[in-house]
Design an enzyme around this catalytic site. Structure first.
Site, PDB file in Angstrom:
ATOM      1  N   LYS A  26      14.814 116.265  19.710  1.00  0.00           N
ATOM      2  CA  LYS A  26      13.783 116.125  20.736  1.00  0.00           C
ATOM      3  C   LYS A  26      12.727 117.221  20.589  1.00  0.00           C
ATOM      4  O   LYS A  26      11.528 116.936  20.570  1.00  0.00           O
ATOM      5  CB  LYS A  26      14.452 116.198  22.110  1.00  0.00           C
ATOM      6  CG  LYS A  26      13.574 115.725  23.231  1.00  0.00           C
ATOM      7  CD  LYS A  26      14.342 115.688  24.555  1.00  0.00           C
ATOM      8  CE  LYS A  26      15.348 114.570  24.587  1.00  0.00           C
ATOM      9  NZ  LYS A  26      16.365 114.707  25.602  1.00  0.00           N
ATOM     10  N   ARG A  96      15.915 119.861  29.424  1.00  0.00           N
ATOM     11  CA  ARG A  96      16.701 118.805  28.770  1.00  0.00           C
ATOM     12  C   ARG A  96      17.402 119.336  27.542  1.00  0.00           C
ATOM     13  O   ARG A  96      16.904 120.223  26.870  1.00  0.00           O
ATOM     14  CB  ARG A  96      15.779 117.684  28.265  1.00  0.00           C
ATOM     15  CG  ARG A  96      15.066 116.952  29.316  1.00  0.00           C
ATOM     16  CD  ARG A  96      13.874 116.233  28.687  1.00  0.00           C
ATOM     17  NE  ARG A  96      13.278 115.386  29.674  1.00  0.00           N
ATOM     18  CZ  ARG A  96      13.271 114.062  29.607  1.00  0.00           C
ATOM     19  NH1 ARG A  96      13.776 113.443  28.572  1.00  0.00           N
ATOM     20  NH2 ARG A  96      12.735 113.357  30.564  1.00  0.00           N
ATOM     21  N   GLY A 105      23.041 109.884  26.544  1.00  0.00           N
ATOM     22  CA  GLY A 105      23.875 109.997  27.730  1.00  0.00           C
ATOM     23  C   GLY A 105      24.888 111.122  27.671  1.00  0.00           C
ATOM     24  O   GLY A 105      25.614 111.348  28.624  1.00  0.00           O
ATOM     25  N   MET A 107      24.333 114.453  27.146  1.00  0.00           N
ATOM     26  CA  MET A 107      23.944 115.735  27.697  1.00  0.00           C
ATOM     27  C   MET A 107      23.098 115.506  28.944  1.00  0.00           C
ATOM     28  O   MET A 107      22.639 114.416  29.193  1.00  0.00           O
ATOM     29  CB  MET A 107      23.149 116.513  26.652  1.00  0.00           C
ATOM     30  CG  MET A 107      23.816 116.562  25.306  1.00  0.00           C
ATOM     31  SD  MET A 107      25.323 117.517  25.305  1.00  0.00           S
ATOM     32  CE  MET A 107      24.637 119.128  25.296  1.00  0.00           C
ATOM     33  N   ARG A 349      11.710 109.407  18.802  1.00  0.00           N
ATOM     34  CA  ARG A 349      12.782 109.623  17.822  1.00  0.00           C
ATOM     35  C   ARG A 349      12.975 108.310  17.088  1.00  0.00           C
ATOM     36  O   ARG A 349      12.548 107.259  17.583  1.00  0.00           O
ATOM     37  CB  ARG A 349      14.079 110.049  18.502  1.00  0.00           C
ATOM     38  CG  ARG A 349      14.569 109.020  19.503  1.00  0.00           C
ATOM     39  CD  ARG A 349      15.799 109.498  20.242  1.00  0.00           C
ATOM     40  NE  ARG A 349      16.127 108.559  21.295  1.00  0.00           N
ATOM     41  CZ  ARG A 349      16.926 108.814  22.303  1.00  0.00           C
ATOM     42  NH1 ARG A 349      17.474 109.985  22.425  1.00  0.00           N
ATOM     43  NH2 ARG A 349      17.191 107.916  23.205  1.00  0.00           N
ATOM     44  N   HIS A 465      22.594 102.391  29.711  1.00  0.00           N
ATOM     45  CA  HIS A 465      23.590 103.088  28.896  1.00  0.00           C
ATOM     46  C   HIS A 465      24.403 102.096  28.076  1.00  0.00           C
ATOM     47  O   HIS A 465      24.583 102.240  26.868  1.00  0.00           O
ATOM     48  CB  HIS A 465      24.502 103.912  29.817  1.00  0.00           C
ATOM     49  CG  HIS A 465      25.590 104.622  29.087  1.00  0.00           C
ATOM     50  ND1 HIS A 465      26.850 104.094  28.948  1.00  0.00           N
ATOM     51  CD2 HIS A 465      25.586 105.797  28.422  1.00  0.00           C
ATOM     52  CE1 HIS A 465      27.578 104.937  28.243  1.00  0.00           C
ATOM     53  NE2 HIS A 465      26.847 105.976  27.917  1.00  0.00           N
ATOM     54  N   SER A 774      42.220 100.731 -13.921  1.00  0.00           N
ATOM     55  CA  SER A 774      41.697 100.499 -12.580  1.00  0.00           C
ATOM     56  C   SER A 774      42.424 101.474 -11.656  1.00  0.00           C
ATOM     57  O   SER A 774      43.659 101.496 -11.617  1.00  0.00           O
ATOM     58  CB  SER A 774      41.950  99.055 -12.147  1.00  0.00           C
ATOM     59  OG  SER A 774      41.509  98.885 -10.822  1.00  0.00           O
ATOM     60  N   CYS A 841      40.308  99.811  -7.390  1.00  0.00           N
ATOM     61  CA  CYS A 841      40.658  98.637  -6.597  1.00  0.00           C
ATOM     62  C   CYS A 841      41.441  98.993  -5.343  1.00  0.00           C
ATOM     63  O   CYS A 841      41.891  98.135  -4.617  1.00  0.00           O
ATOM     64  CB  CYS A 841      41.411  97.616  -7.435  1.00  0.00           C
ATOM     65  SG  CYS A 841      42.965  98.257  -8.077  1.00  0.00           S
ATOM     66  N   TYR A 861      32.959  99.791 -12.218  1.00  0.00           N
ATOM     67  CA  TYR A 861      32.887  98.864 -11.085  1.00  0.00           C
ATOM     68  C   TYR A 861      33.781  99.337  -9.949  1.00  0.00           C
ATOM     69  O   TYR A 861      34.672 100.168 -10.127  1.00  0.00           O
ATOM     70  CB  TYR A 861      33.279  97.446 -11.502  1.00  0.00           C
ATOM     71  CG  TYR A 861      34.734  97.274 -11.872  1.00  0.00           C
ATOM     72  CD1 TYR A 861      35.684  96.965 -10.886  1.00  0.00           C
ATOM     73  CD2 TYR A 861      35.180  97.419 -13.174  1.00  0.00           C
ATOM     74  CE1 TYR A 861      37.024  96.829 -11.206  1.00  0.00           C
ATOM     75  CE2 TYR A 861      36.513  97.285 -13.505  1.00  0.00           C
ATOM     76  CZ  TYR A 861      37.431  96.987 -12.516  1.00  0.00           C
ATOM     77  OH  TYR A 861      38.751  96.862 -12.822  1.00  0.00           O
TER      78      TYR A 861
HETATM   79  C1  PEP Z   1      46.519 100.728  -4.913  1.00  0.00           C
HETATM   80  O1  PEP Z   1      47.609 101.279  -4.926  1.00  0.00           O
HETATM   81  O2  PEP Z   1      45.454 101.329  -4.711  1.00  0.00           O
HETATM   82  C2  PEP Z   1      46.419  99.271  -5.112  1.00  0.00           C
HETATM   83  C3  PEP Z   1      45.241  98.685  -5.193  1.00  0.00           C
HETATM   84  O3  PEP Z   1      47.568  98.574  -5.128  1.00  0.00           O
HETATM   85  P1  PEP Z   1      48.389  98.179  -3.825  1.00  0.00           P
HETATM   86  O4  PEP Z   1      47.563  98.479  -2.641  1.00  0.00           O
HETATM   87  O5  PEP Z   1      48.686  96.736  -3.953  1.00  0.00           O
HETATM   88  O6  PEP Z   1      49.597  99.045  -3.965  1.00  0.00           O
END
Ligand code: PEP
Ligand code: MG
Length: 890
Positions: A26, A96, A105, A107, A349, A465, A774, A841, A861
């Site tokens: 502010k 303020r 909300g 302060m 803001r 609010h 992976s 993954c 990836y």
């Molecule tokens: C992991 O362990 O990150 C994975 C992708 O395999 P899971 O979650 O199936 O053990």
């Protein structure tokens, strides 16, 4: 001497927008607005460093502060031509809070400070309006009394109600100067009784009381909760802004308003907001009177838009709106006051907005040339995209309307009615979907609002609010549904003769403001228009590929629709639980001989082949990573007595044999036990069957479509190179068999998950026999921390609360520990194979901060759940921009 105080608007503007860490949002923006020539009442900002010093020194102010405040106050007095505490021409100020990021909300604010029994007469004389002066005084006592002195605000309401009743008045506006004088007397008496000393008359004492209250409120429970929910560190502190008052309540040529330079719900480029004639600051947000719209275009019949009522001030405001957008290059949330037809800006803001609005504003502003495409990509919070990917009410579904309020925050929500924030929190913790219903919400309710699927209030406007907080949190909200009566004591709500009791289901449509009885079916979101545009821009910029974790055709289709570029993890065990095949799975597990197992596996083969055919067809031409069986076998065993008996009968064995086998398979630590590639080593026939299903499916799809899929076969839980060598050899052998049987060859890869510290540390050895890695960061986090991923939820929140861990490491990748192992594995893996394909993954593959890490370490990836694919695409683009990658949008 440290500079603790920065002036603005009083001849000198010492601050700038970039100084928000020091001056709070502010204060920095008030200084910035004054600098670019907008009309800002003069004032000064006490820095956030004072707040920090105050708490470090046992709630004492640093040396020099009082002197600097006195000097700055003198400058304000000079600029305004009035003196603080002067009985004839008193300067009044607002006090303020203003933290680095806005905390709506959280302060407290005190207006009209400087009024006392003497200056009230001076104000009456100076303004020529005694009623206004006494009304201002009572407002001041009320605000100061509740915020600074801690008097319950209901006590003040009671006194007003009493005077109104006495005078036969219905509205506050009917009360005269004498009436307000009586109210003030009543207030002072009540306050003195409550706090055992008179209401402070000395303006200096008032000022320092208010400053202390602002700093004190930094550590109140509401502020602490808000900080926890939004990851705001406690040591940021708040600034305090002291500013000359201007009055929107001096008559019908005065007004006050809160507005957004674009619609914060939809993002439409219209001036959007609310104002009230003859009103002061908090009246608009408090929902006491019904505010009116700004623009004619947005006015409904009977409403009085500012554009018509105050054309000159409105025209000036429209110019300010353009100026601010050009200057800040973002949608602004502004507060203004018109005093005797003159416009003053009190705040600007960057406006909070829904995900939909954020997307539209970013895309529109890029098209308008206010920002470039890269900036548009940066502007949208990837996590907020989630809101857009979730369903809305099916327009064709039948529904029973209960009532209608304001469409305060879009999205649809359905759940059981609860009437308190605590109950919302406790029921949501049990996994229930709840709708929090309140007359109006206050900052005390935010934990319940967070826990609820949606919020319904019966009072308050679009800037109430409830509306502001719900939009920020991404919760659907219907506000100000005046047709609904809430009966807290009876735990029910009523509208048009219909009654809904606590625990019964209602559905909210935050886009229309409608409230329905029961649950209404929902439909999938639209992924075209601005969404597609932003995704296109993101795709041009990002380096990381985005795949999905998917097993079922439905998940794979959803993933494709969201732009997944393949499957990064198909957990084949999920395919084993289907009722049609679990019998064969159990037979395989139960068999004590290889022959018996092979027999059962041959029954499973056609099912697995069909699974892979479907996935390959949906992912035609894209990589599909299939992970061979991972969990311990006992996970597939029946649990209930009836199930055990059923399986025993189908296998022509007895219950005792079944129980014996289950006991054999039981492990003390199954997640560290006989699972992953250890199964493949012990029972090669399992992986052989899976490999056969994969290759037969790949050949079938290649022959059917002419586009051969490229299966990536992934071996789980490898700790030693030899494990991968053995299992890989099995897979390669099956591939050769299938290719020679079919007379057809497809390309494929065999790689491994890196999900154990030993695998990461010996990744160079493992890379010699694997085609790709992976990172299974779920298991890698579990094994690095020695923390069970299934049980840690019970105490991890405490760890985060206590600051032992900055975030839940199962949600956001721990860069220091788990991340260090990932870095080692990347370096070692690529030292052996320069172009080793690397992905992630674990759940972290859909978390923006973790994606940023993946970009930094150079993975190829990320793979995440289908609904997070767009989140990951955008986060990957932001990470690429952050890494200073080539701006391919130009
Ligand atoms: C992991 O362990 O990150 C994975 C992708 O395999 P899971 O979650 O199936 O053990
Ligand atoms: Mg795993």
């Amino acid at each position: 001497m440290t500079k603790w105080v920065y002036s603005f608007g009083a001849g000198r503007n010492e601050g700038r927008a970039e100084m928000r860490d020091l001056l709070g949002g502010k204060g920095a923006n008030l200084a910035e607005m004054a600098t670019i020539g907008l009309p800002v009442p003069p004032g000064f900002t006490i820095t956030t460093e004072v707040c920090t010093a105050y708490y470090e020194n046992g709630r004492k102010y640093p040396d020099g502060l009082r002197e600097q405040v006195a000097t700055a106050m003198a400058e304000v007095e000079k600029a305004v031509g009035a003196r603080f505490g002067d009985p004839h021409s008193p300067l009044l100020v607002s006090v303020r809070s203003g933290a680095r990021v806005s905390m709506p909300g959280m302060m407290d604010t005190v207006l009209n400070l400087g009024l006392n029994d003497a200056t009230v007469d001076g104000l009456a004389a100076a303004s020529g309006d005694a009623r206004f002066a006494w009304d201002s005084y009572r407002r001041f006592i009320q605000m100061y009394g509740s915020v600074v002195l801690g008097v319950d605000h209901h006590r003040f309401e009671e006194i007003i109600e009493h005077v109104k009743l006495d005078r036969g008045a219905v509205e506050d506006t009917e009360l005269t100067a004498q009436d307000w004088h009586r109210v003030v007397d009543g207030y002072k008496e009540m306050v003195a009784e409550t706090i055992n000393r008179p209401f402070p008359q000395d303006p200096e004492e008032q000022l320092w009381g208010a400053i202390g209250a602002v700093f004190g409120s930094w550590m109140n429970q509401r502020a602490i909760t808000y900080r926890r929910l939004h990851d705001i560190p406690a040591d940021w502190g708040t600034a305090v802004n002291v500013q000359a008052m201007v009055f929107g309540n001096m008559g019908d040529d005065c007004a006050t308003g809160v507005c957004f330079t674009r619609d914060p719900s939809t993002g439409e480029n219209v001036f959007y907001g609310e104002y009230l004639v003859n009103a002061q600051g908090e009246d608009v947000v408090a929902g006491i009177r019904t505010p009116q719209p700004m623009a004619k275009a947005r006015a409904k019949p009977g409403e009085k838009p500012m554009e018509e009522v105050m054309p000159a001030a409105y025209a000036e405001l429209v110019k300010v709106r353009e100026r601010l957008e050009r200057h800040y290059r973002d949608m602004q949330d502004i507060e203004f006051t018109v005093q005797r037809n003159k416009l003053y800006m009190l705040q600007t803001r960057n406006g909070k907005r829904t995900a939909a609005a954020s997307l539209k504003i970013a895309v529109d502003m890029a098209r308008e040339g206010l920002i470039d495409e890269a900036e548009a990509i940066r502007r949208v919070n990837p996590a907020a995209l989630d809101q857009l990917l979730h369903p809305t009410l099916d327009p064709k579904a039948p529904r029973k309307l209960l009532s209608k309020g304001l469409p305060a925050s879009p999205g649809a929500a359905c759940g059981a009615v609860v009437f308190s924030a605590d109950e919302a929190e406790s029921r949501a913790a049990k996994g229930e979907s709840v709708i929090l219903v309140r007359v109006e919400t206050s900052p005390e309710d935010i934990h319940g609002m967070h826990a609820a699927k949606g919020i319904l209030t019966t009072r308050g406007g679009m800037t109430s609010h409830a509306a502001v907080v719900a939009r920020g949190m991404g919760r659907p909200c219907v506000a100000g549904a005046g047709g609904i009566t809430v009966d807290y004591a009876g735990q029910q709500l009523m509208a048009g003769g219909q009654v809904v009791r606590a625990g019964e289901t209602i559905t909210l449509d935050g886009a229309t403001g409608e409230v329905f009885i029961g649950s209404v079916p929902m439909v999938e979101p639209q992924l075209s228009g601005d969404f597609a545009t932003l995704m296109d821009w993101a795709d041009k910029v990002r380096r990381l590929r985005v795949r999905a974790n998917a097993e079922t055709p439905l998940d794979a289709e959803t993933a494709r629709k969201f732009g997944a570029e393949g499957i990064g993890l198909c957990r084949t065990e999920h395919m084993f639980f289907d009722p049609e095949r679990i019998g064969a799975v159990r037979q395989m597990i139960m068999s004590e001989t290889e022959g018996g197992r092979r027999d059962a596996l041959s029954r499973l083969l056609p099912f697995q082949r069909k699974d892979f055919i479907e996935l390959f067809r949906i992912m035609a031409g894209l990589p599909v990573t299939i992970r061979l069986l991972d969990p311990p076998l006992h996970e597939f065993l029946p649990h209930s007595a009836a199930e055990i008996a059923e399986v025993a009968a189908s296998l022509d064995t007895d219950v005792a044999a079944m129980q014996r086998r289950a006991a054999d398979l039981a492990e003390a630590n199954p997640m560290l036990g006989h699972r992953g590639c250890r199964l493949g080593v012990s029972y090669p026939e399992i992986y052989e069957m899976q490999a056969r299903a994969i290759f037969e499916a790949a050949v079938a799809i290649a022959q059917e479509t002419g586009r051969a899929p490229v299966p990536e076969i992934m071996i789980p839980l490898v700790a030693a190179r030899r494990e991968l060598e053995i299992t890989r050899a099995q897979v390669d052998a099956v591939a050769q068999q299938v290719f020679s049987e079919k007379g057809y060859h497809v390309e494929y890869y065999v790689g491994t998950m890196i999900e154990l510290p030993r695998a990461a540390l010996t990744a160079d050895r493992i890379a010699e026999v694997g085609d790709f890695f992976s990172f299974g960061t779920n298991d890698l986090t579990q094994t690095t921390f020695g923390l069970s991923r299934d049980d840690a939820g019970k105490f991890l929140p405490l760890y985060v609360e206590k600051g032992i861990l900055p975030k839940d490491p199962f949600v956001s990748l721990d860069p220091e520990g788990v991340g260090a192992l990932v870095r080692i594995a990347v370096e070692k893996g690529r030292s052996v194979k320069q172009d080793l394909k690397l992905g992630i993954c674990g759940e972290h593959g859909g978390d923006p901060a973790s994606i940023q890490f993946c970009e930094e370490v150079g993975l190829d990836y990320v793979s995440c759940s289908p609904y997070r694919v767009p989140v990951a695409r955008l986060a990957a683009a932001q990470a690429a921009l952050q890494a200073g990658g080539v701006d391919r949008t130009a």
